[in-house]
Design an enzyme around this catalytic site. Structure first.
Site, PDB file in Angstrom:
ATOM      1  N   ASP A 142      25.573  70.233  -6.093  1.00 17.25           N
ATOM      2  CA  ASP A 142      24.345  69.825  -6.679  1.00 17.25           C
ATOM      3  C   ASP A 142      23.221  69.955  -5.578  1.00 17.25           C
ATOM      4  O   ASP A 142      23.387  70.471  -4.517  1.00 17.25           O
ATOM      5  CB  ASP A 142      24.513  68.158  -6.805  1.00 17.25           C
ATOM      6  CG  ASP A 142      23.458  67.884  -8.045  1.00 17.25           C
ATOM      7  OD1 ASP A 142      22.521  68.405  -8.100  1.00 17.25           O
ATOM      8  OD2 ASP A 142      23.935  66.727  -8.494  1.00 17.25           O
TER       9      ASP A 142
HETATM   10  C1  NOJ Z   1      20.196  66.978  -9.245  1.00 19.94           C
HETATM   11  C2  NOJ Z   1      21.090  66.467 -10.501  1.00 19.94           C
HETATM   12  O1  NOJ Z   1      21.826  65.735  -9.881  1.00 19.94           O
HETATM   13  C3  NOJ Z   1      21.830  67.553 -11.281  1.00 19.94           C
HETATM   14  O2  NOJ Z   1      22.279  66.949 -12.315  1.00 19.94           O
HETATM   15  C4  NOJ Z   1      20.612  68.566 -11.542  1.00 19.94           C
HETATM   16  O3  NOJ Z   1      21.195  69.767 -12.346  1.00 19.94           O
HETATM   17  C5  NOJ Z   1      20.249  69.309 -10.410  1.00 19.94           C
HETATM   18  N1  NOJ Z   1      19.639  68.248  -9.502  1.00 19.94           N
HETATM   19  C6  NOJ Z   1      19.286  70.575 -10.584  1.00 19.94           C
HETATM   20  O4  NOJ Z   1      17.945  70.306 -11.210  1.00 19.94           O
END
Ligand code: NOJ
Length: 740
Positions: free
Chosen positions: A282
């Protein structure tokens, strides 16, 4: 002479040709890998964002462009549009190896046409419609040069304080697994390589939905048993559906950051589940292992993450530059890096990007696909299906089309922007229909539409009430639009207080006091608390955030052109103090018999145990009768099956859909079981007066659970079968026994 292939061969052919295809791709991957330097390999594991940082669009950022040219990047997120993706891909084609980039984006509920938020869609219990919604999103996304969505989020969520509940399928593992499967299929269509298929990404692996106290990014602490039984199955369903990628999660799980967990990524995902796709971290989660106190610096974070099976580093800048030195110091083996690179290259081949890196960046196709009328039609249909009718006393709904004056009152009555929900990407370009506009489209000039805002969403001031009351007094019916703004539920949008914000419920009281018929529509990204409204207002619809066609969908339901059939995918508590509150809780030694039974019981002295609205609950304009439950057997062995049937009758005046829900309880087991668990459901359409025989099958799989050794077993013993219209409204039940 015609020749026929033997049946055995026909069955084997698709499988073996898939294998041959796989082998071909493996060969190609090897041939590329052989030519790559270590730095280029590490580059493939590196992902930057394109435009969500201070420098503006990627095309303005010389440093990032240089890194692409130098082969230091395998993927970018937040680069979108046929033109922009082409321009960036052209830069990748200037690198020595000319390996195309993958472009990823959070396409969570639609790309240009915004669909209802995933939690809303889950309320439809309509798997085909959800698959189709993901299909539409995939078509628009792929036509815009983007190859990969960071969806579906398949985290089970039992805590409505957690803002990200809006992005998932709710609290139930069975329903959540079915939806996970459908959404992956929807995004990936007939398979990668097709021009309308994008890679899905099952996230957040794992257990992110159980953040302690519903606070985003918080630690997760749970038993192995709960992990396996409740939180992992939707991920397994995503693997079974062929999800091309996984994203790990920000949280720690039992003390280990998920991003650094080899147990999750190597043992379970890539080991036990034999997963061949790749895992992206993430955003920044590799580097965040430092803040967790798990890694002392980025180099150690990189080492822990790559060893644990995180293949791609989203924006933490740990793999680059960290991994090269780790290899030089012999802390990380090249074979580990090769494995990660191989997984990523495989997807690039499957997407067809080595044949033509620009194949998705086609402006003509983009022009044709975005906002296509059939996409909006699908969004409208999904929005109608997502609405849950919570209350309809005295059949105040559907509204008559011959009303003279309708007043729209409340801070969301004319809001367009908030209809999008948190994760929409097409802000500027999407045409969003507000409730007011939807009603106008419906009634034309025949009915006068009045309007007063009354208050803002989070206001403490009641100065707008007087005007709202004056407007209400002139109308035949008042439709109130209250709830949350689009930035109140979503990532980093946890709230300790989930009552309807501000003075909105006071506004409802003031309008209700006029004595006019009131219908309240609650628009929100999570279950909210509104006890006074629930107890006093005759008609309530939960409309979540419904996307581009929100207003039209609400108007269709309000006037009965669409009969609502949604059912809650999450429990609605009476108070934050009850959270976590979910229907499939474990039996206790001192269960309360009812909401008043508190003496030395598992109960609260100051509040009932029961929710305000239960999982699976939702009304229709018609009524259904359940009768005649029969089981083909009441005693079976594990190899047997029970055929279950009963009659469902539409006893009302309208054609309508009912979600019939099958719950089971394993009465005595080697591990204490939930009081009931959803094990099957069907969405059935019946005309007024029509009856249908509904059939289900009970097999070993439905009776199985994880025992103490975490083995999936069906134990001999007694079971209770329950058929209901909601988890707390069981209409038919019978016992049966599984014998050895
Ligand atoms: C953080 C989020 O937790 C995740 O779900 C998302 O895909 C990413 N950022 C990218 O934007």
């Amino acid at each position: 002479m015609r020749r026929y292939l033997p049946l055995a061969l026909i069955l084997v052919l698709p499988f073996s040709s898939a294998l041959a295809q796989d082998k071909k791709i493996e060969k190609k991957v090897d041939s590329v890998l052989k030519l790559m330097t270590l730095d280029e390999k590490i580059g493939q594991l590196n992902q930057y964002t394109g435009d969500r940082d201070a420098t503006g669009p990627i095309t303005n950022n010389p440093n990032k462009l240089k890194d692409i040219r130098d082969g230091k990047l395998g993927s970018m997120l937040n680069v979108r549009g046929a033109k922009e993706t082409r321009e960036v891909q052209e830069v990748a084609m200037q690198s020595r190896m000319k390996i195309p980039l993958i472009f990823g984006l959070d396409v969570i509920h639609g790309y240009r046409v915004t669909f209802p938020i995933p939690l809303a869609e889950a309320a439809s219990w309509d798997l085909e419609a959800m698959e189709n919604g993901a299909r539409v999103a995939a078509r628009e996304t792929a036509a815009s040069g983007v190859h990969w969505t960071f969806a579906p989020m398949v985290d089970i969520a039992r805590d409505p304080r957690w803002g990200r509940v809006m992005e998932g399928a709710g609290e139930d593992t069975y329903l959540g697994s079915k939806i996970a499967f459908a959404r992956v299929k929807g995004f990936q269509g007939k398979g990668l390589g097709n021009l309308d298929a994008i890679m899905a990404c099952a996230k957040h692996f794992a257990a992110y939905g159980a953040a302690i106290a519903g606070r985003d990014y918080n630690a997760v602490d749970m038993s192995e048993h709960t992990l396996w039984e409740t939180y992992l199955p939707p991920f397994k369903a995503a693997v079974d559906a062929g999800a091309a990628t996984f994203m790990n999660s920000f949280n720690t799980l039992n003390g280990i950051p998920a991003t650094g967990s080899s147990y999750l990524q190597r043992d379970i995902l890539k080991g036990q589940w034999k997963y061949t796709g790749f895992v992206v971290s993430d955003w920044g989660s590799i580097g965040e292992m430092i803040a967790h106190g798990y890694a002392k610096d980025k180099a150690e974070a990189a080492e822990l993450a790559i060893k644990a099976g995180s293949d791609m580093d989203m924006e933490s800048r740990s793999y680059l530059p960290g991994l090269a030195k780790l290899v030089a110091d012999k802390k990380v083996s090249v074979s580990l890096i090769d494995d990660a690179v191989r997984r990523i290259l495989r997807k690039k081949f499957e997407l067809g990007l080595f044949d033509d890196p620009y194949r998705f960046s086609n402006e003509a196709r983009q022009e044709k696909e975005l906002n296509a009328p059939e996409n909006r039609k699908a969004a409208l249909s999904m929005a109608e299906k997502s609405i849950v009718l919570l209350k309809n006393e005295n059949q105040i709904l559907p509204l008559s089309k011959s009303l003279k004056k309708i007043a729209v009152i409340g801070p969301l009555g004319k809001s367009e922007k908030d209809m999008q929900g948190f994760w929409s990407i097409a802000w500027e370009n999407d045409k969003l229909v507000s409730l007011y506009e939807g009603l106008k489209n419906k009634v034309g000039d025949k009915t006068e539409l009045l309007y007063a805002k009354g208050c803002e969403i989070s206001d403490s001031s009641k100065t707008g009430f007087a005007e709202a009351v004056q407007v209400a007094k002139q109308a035949d019916v008042i439709v109130m639009a209250v709830g949350e703004t689009l930035d109140m539920s979503g990532e980093a949008k946890s709230r300790a207080n989930i009552h309807i914000p501000g003075v909105q419920e006071d506004l409802i009281k003031a309008i209700q006091a006029t004595g006019k018929p009131v219908v309240v529509l609650v628009m929100a990204g999570r279950p909210l608390i509104f006890n006074w409204t629930a107890d006093h207002v005759p008609a309530i619809m939960y409309t979540w955030w419904l996307g581009s066609e929100a207003g039209n969908a609400m108007a269709n339901v309000l006037f009965g052109d669409y009969n609502p059939g949604g059912k809650l995918p999450m429990t609605f508590p009476r108070d934050e103090g009850q959270i976590p509150l979910y229907y499939n809780y474990l039996s206790t030694g001192r269960p309360a018999k009812n909401d008043k039974d508190t003496r030395y019981r598992s109960a609260y002295l100051d509040m009932p145990n029961s929710p305000k609205f239960a999982f699976g609950y939702g009304l229709s304009y018609t009524t259904f009768d359940y009768s005649g439950l029969t089981l083909s057997k009441t005693q079976i062995t594990a190899n047997d099956k029970i055929s279950v049937s009963f009659t469902l009758k539409n006893t009302g005046k309208y054609a309508g859909e009912e979600v019939v829900q099958l719950y089971l309880q394993d009465k005595f087991a080697s591990v204490v079981r939930p009081v009931k668990e959803l094990k099957d459901f069907q969405k059935v359409m019946l005309k007024a007066g029509e009856s249908k025989t509904i059939n289900f099958t009970i097999d070993k799989e439905k009776l199985s659970f994880y025992n103490q050794q975490l083995k999936w077993v069906a134990e001999a013993g007694d079971f209770k079968l329950m058929i209901g219209t909601a988890s707390n409204d069981i209409k038919l039940e019978k016992d049966f026994t599984l014998v050895n």
